[in-house]
Scaffold this motif. Structure first.
Motif, PDB file in Angstrom:
ATOM      1  N   ASN A 115       0.826  -1.206   0.000  1.00  0.00           N
ATOM      2  CA  ASN A 115       0.000   0.000   0.000  1.00  0.00           C
ATOM      3  C   ASN A 115       0.860   1.256   0.000  1.00  0.00           C
ATOM      4  N   LEU A 116       1.929   1.232   0.787  1.00  0.00           N
ATOM      5  CA  LEU A 116       2.838   2.380   0.844  1.00  0.00           C
ATOM      6  C   LEU A 116       3.510   2.602  -0.504  1.00  0.00           C
ATOM      7  N   LEU A 117       3.968   1.535  -1.117  1.00  0.00           N
ATOM      8  CA  LEU A 117       4.647   1.638  -2.401  1.00  0.00           C
ATOM      9  C   LEU A 117       3.706   2.180  -3.469  1.00  0.00           C
ATOM     10  N   TYR A 118       2.479   1.671  -3.492  1.00  0.00           N
ATOM     11  CA  TYR A 118       1.496   2.120  -4.477  1.00  0.00           C
ATOM     12  C   TYR A 118       1.186   3.607  -4.289  1.00  0.00           C
ATOM     13  N   ALA A 119       0.939   4.029  -3.053  1.00  0.00           N
ATOM     14  CA  ALA A 119       0.624   5.434  -2.779  1.00  0.00           C
ATOM     15  C   ALA A 119       1.795   6.341  -3.129  1.00  0.00           C
ATOM     16  N   THR A 120       2.995   5.853  -2.911  1.00  0.00           N
ATOM     17  CA  THR A 120       4.191   6.655  -3.186  1.00  0.00           C
ATOM     18  C   THR A 120       4.390   6.861  -4.685  1.00  0.00           C
ATOM     19  N   LEU A 121       4.212   5.810  -5.464  1.00  0.00           N
ATOM     20  CA  LEU A 121       4.342   5.957  -6.916  1.00  0.00           C
ATOM     21  C   LEU A 121       3.243   6.847  -7.491  1.00  0.00           C
ATOM     22  N   ARG A 122       2.078   6.829  -6.867  1.00  0.00           N
ATOM     23  CA  ARG A 122       1.005   7.718  -7.310  1.00  0.00           C
ATOM     24  C   ARG A 122       1.354   9.183  -7.010  1.00  0.00           C
ATOM     25  N   ALA A 123       2.118   9.415  -5.959  1.00  0.00           N
ATOM     26  CA  ALA A 123       2.465  10.786  -5.557  1.00  0.00           C
ATOM     27  C   ALA A 123       3.615  11.362  -6.374  1.00  0.00           C
ATOM     28  N   LEU A 124       4.485  10.507  -6.915  1.00  0.00           N
ATOM     29  CA  LEU A 124       5.700  10.980  -7.572  1.00  0.00           C
ATOM     30  C   LEU A 124       5.472  11.969  -8.720  1.00  0.00           C
ATOM     31  N   PRO A 125       4.544  11.725  -9.633  1.00  0.00           N
ATOM     32  CA  PRO A 125       4.425  12.637 -10.785  1.00  0.00           C
ATOM     33  C   PRO A 125       3.785  13.986 -10.447  1.00  0.00           C
ATOM     34  N   LYS A 126       3.225  14.132  -9.255  1.00  0.00           N
ATOM     35  CA  LYS A 126       2.512  15.360  -8.909  1.00  0.00           C
ATOM     36  C   LYS A 126       3.493  16.483  -8.594  1.00  0.00           C
ATOM     37  N   PRO A 127       3.093  17.744  -8.811  1.00  0.00           N
ATOM     38  CA  PRO A 127       3.988  18.865  -8.549  1.00  0.00           C
ATOM     39  C   PRO A 127       4.427  18.947  -7.087  1.00  0.00           C
ATOM     40  N   GLU A 128       3.548  18.585  -6.171  1.00  0.00           N
ATOM     41  CA  GLU A 128       3.865  18.592  -4.749  1.00  0.00           C
ATOM     42  C   GLU A 128       3.354  17.300  -4.119  1.00  0.00           C
ATOM     43  N   PRO A 129       4.051  16.806  -3.109  1.00  0.00           N
ATOM     44  CA  PRO A 129       5.277  17.331  -2.526  1.00  0.00           C
ATOM     45  C   PRO A 129       6.509  17.066  -3.386  1.00  0.00           C
ATOM     46  N   ASP A 130       7.595  17.740  -3.036  1.00  0.00           N
ATOM     47  CA  ASP A 130       8.874  17.585  -3.716  1.00  0.00           C
ATOM     48  C   ASP A 130       9.351  16.134  -3.619  1.00  0.00           C
ATOM     49  N   ASN A 131      10.040  15.662  -4.652  1.00  0.00           N
ATOM     50  CA  ASN A 131      10.491  14.271  -4.680  1.00  0.00           C
ATOM     51  C   ASN A 131      11.389  13.906  -3.502  1.00  0.00           C
ATOM     52  N   GLU A 132      12.211  14.844  -3.047  1.00  0.00           N
ATOM     53  CA  GLU A 132      13.071  14.556  -1.901  1.00  0.00           C
ATOM     54  C   GLU A 132      12.257  14.425  -0.618  1.00  0.00           C
ATOM     55  N   LEU A 133      11.190  15.202  -0.508  1.00  0.00           N
ATOM     56  CA  LEU A 133      10.300  15.048   0.639  1.00  0.00           C
ATOM     57  C   LEU A 133       9.586  13.705   0.563  1.00  0.00           C
ATOM     58  N   ILE A 134       9.168  13.319  -0.634  1.00  0.00           N
ATOM     59  CA  ILE A 134       8.554  11.999  -0.814  1.00  0.00           C
ATOM     60  C   ILE A 134       9.524  10.902  -0.388  1.00  0.00           C
ATOM     61  N   ARG A 135      10.792  11.059  -0.771  1.00  0.00           N
ATOM     62  CA  ARG A 135      11.799  10.063  -0.365  1.00  0.00           C
ATOM     63  C   ARG A 135      11.849   9.924   1.144  1.00  0.00           C
ATOM     64  N   CYS A 136      11.951  11.035   1.838  1.00  0.00           N
ATOM     65  CA  CYS A 136      12.072  10.990   3.297  1.00  0.00           C
ATOM     66  C   CYS A 136      10.826  10.407   3.949  1.00  0.00           C
ATOM     67  N   ILE A 137       9.662  10.776   3.430  1.00  0.00           N
ATOM     68  CA  ILE A 137       8.412  10.240   3.968  1.00  0.00           C
ATOM     69  C   ILE A 137       8.357   8.730   3.771  1.00  0.00           C
ATOM     70  N   PHE A 138       8.708   8.263   2.573  1.00  0.00           N
ATOM     71  CA  PHE A 138       8.685   6.828   2.291  1.00  0.00           C
ATOM     72  C   PHE A 138       9.633   6.088   3.227  1.00  0.00           C
ATOM     73  N   GLU A 139      10.847   6.582   3.359  1.00  0.00           N
ATOM     74  CA  GLU A 139      11.823   5.921   4.228  1.00  0.00           C
ATOM     75  C   GLU A 139      11.336   5.866   5.669  1.00  0.00           C
ATOM     76  N   MET A 140      10.793   6.981   6.140  1.00  0.00           N
ATOM     77  CA  MET A 140      10.316   7.048   7.518  1.00  0.00           C
ATOM     78  C   MET A 140       9.160   6.087   7.753  1.00  0.00           C
ATOM     79  N   LYS A 141       8.190   6.095   6.830  1.00  0.00           N
ATOM     80  CA  LYS A 141       7.017   5.229   7.003  1.00  0.00           C
ATOM     81  C   LYS A 141       7.413   3.762   6.891  1.00  0.00           C
ATOM     82  N   ALA A 142       8.366   3.453   6.032  1.00  0.00           N
ATOM     83  CA  ALA A 142       8.846   2.069   5.915  1.00  0.00           C
ATOM     84  C   ALA A 142       9.471   1.611   7.223  1.00  0.00           C
ATOM     85  N   MET A 143      10.221   2.491   7.861  1.00  0.00           N
ATOM     86  CA  MET A 143      10.819   2.161   9.160  1.00  0.00           C
ATOM     87  C   MET A 143       9.749   1.988  10.224  1.00  0.00           C
ATOM     88  N   VAL A 144       8.730   2.839  10.182  1.00  0.00           N
ATOM     89  CA  VAL A 144       7.613   2.718  11.125  1.00  0.00           C
ATOM     90  C   VAL A 144       6.930   1.365  10.947  1.00  0.00           C
TER      91      VAL A 144
END
Length: 228
Positions: free
Chosen positions: A125-154
């Protein structure tokens, strides 16, 4: 009891799994070896026979990012992929070189955190939501990276929750960390951060990456070379 198939693989009854292709590499002259992240069986290795042929019905399905329902047969050491109903190829991600690099990194990280025959529904679910977010203007891709990493650790039980109340951090940073920890993945990518807050947010996450992840990711190294 299943029949004995090619290469000595004992074929079982067909199994339908919902998932995403994490990786696909050539195997033999015409086949592909794929790694699928599935809701039902966790991470599984499957072989798609003839998937490299131009007329194969699995040609497009046996590629990274493909999401859908896969029909597989379980063998002794691997699965055989025989059919796929793909609902999303994430073409907008594929067509953007930077977004594609980020997506490949997320695939590698998902592979790192998941195991065969263990529940992977949260990561999927996290992976799917993250790929859906990538092409959008916001949030920034680096912020998406940090969010993904953090949520994966959680999800993996590795993130120190007390970070969300660390008095040395800005209040906005603490709030952002708490939001990522507690928010469902469907609402995860609905915020942006001011530059000074994001700098601290990223510094915190990069620190936890350095102490919690014990391997290098080829896709991240390539991304750093391209994006700078």
């Amino acid at each position: 009891m299943g029949d004995s198939g090619k290469d000595g693989v004992t074929m079982s009854d067909p199994l339908k799994v919902t998932g995403m292709v994490l990786s696909a590499v050539p195997a033999g002259e015409y086949d592909k070896r794929t790694v699928l992240l599935t809701k039902e069986r966790g991470k599984i290795t499957s072989f798609a026979r003839g998937a490299r042929k131009s007329n194969s019905p699995l040609l497009a399905a046996a590629t990274p990012f493909a999401f859908g329902v896969f029909t597989v047969y379980e063998g002794r050491n691997a699965y055989t992929l025989v059919q796929a109903e793909i609902s999303d190829y994430f073409r907008d991600v594929r067509e953007d070189m930077i977004a594609s690099c980020y997506a490949c990194y997320f695939m590698e990280l998902a592979d790192y955190y998941t195991r065969e025959n263990l529940d992977a529904s949260q990561m999927l679910n996290l992976l799917y939501a993250t790929l859906r977010a990538l092409p959008k203007p916001e949030p920034d891709n680096e912020l998406i990276r940090c969010i993904f990493e953090m949520k994966a650790m959680v999800q993996n039980g590795e993130y120190p929750y007390e970070t969300a109340s660390d008095p040395s951090l800005q209040e906005s940073t603490r709030y952002a960390i708490s939001y990522v920890i507690h928010t469902p993945v469907q609402k995860l990518y609905r915020f942006t951060l001011q530059p000074e807050v994001f700098a601290e947010f990223r510094r915190v996450q990069d620190h936890y990456n350095s102490i919690s992840i014990d391997r290098k990711f080829k896709s991240l190294e390539i991304l750093r070379q391209i994006a700078g």
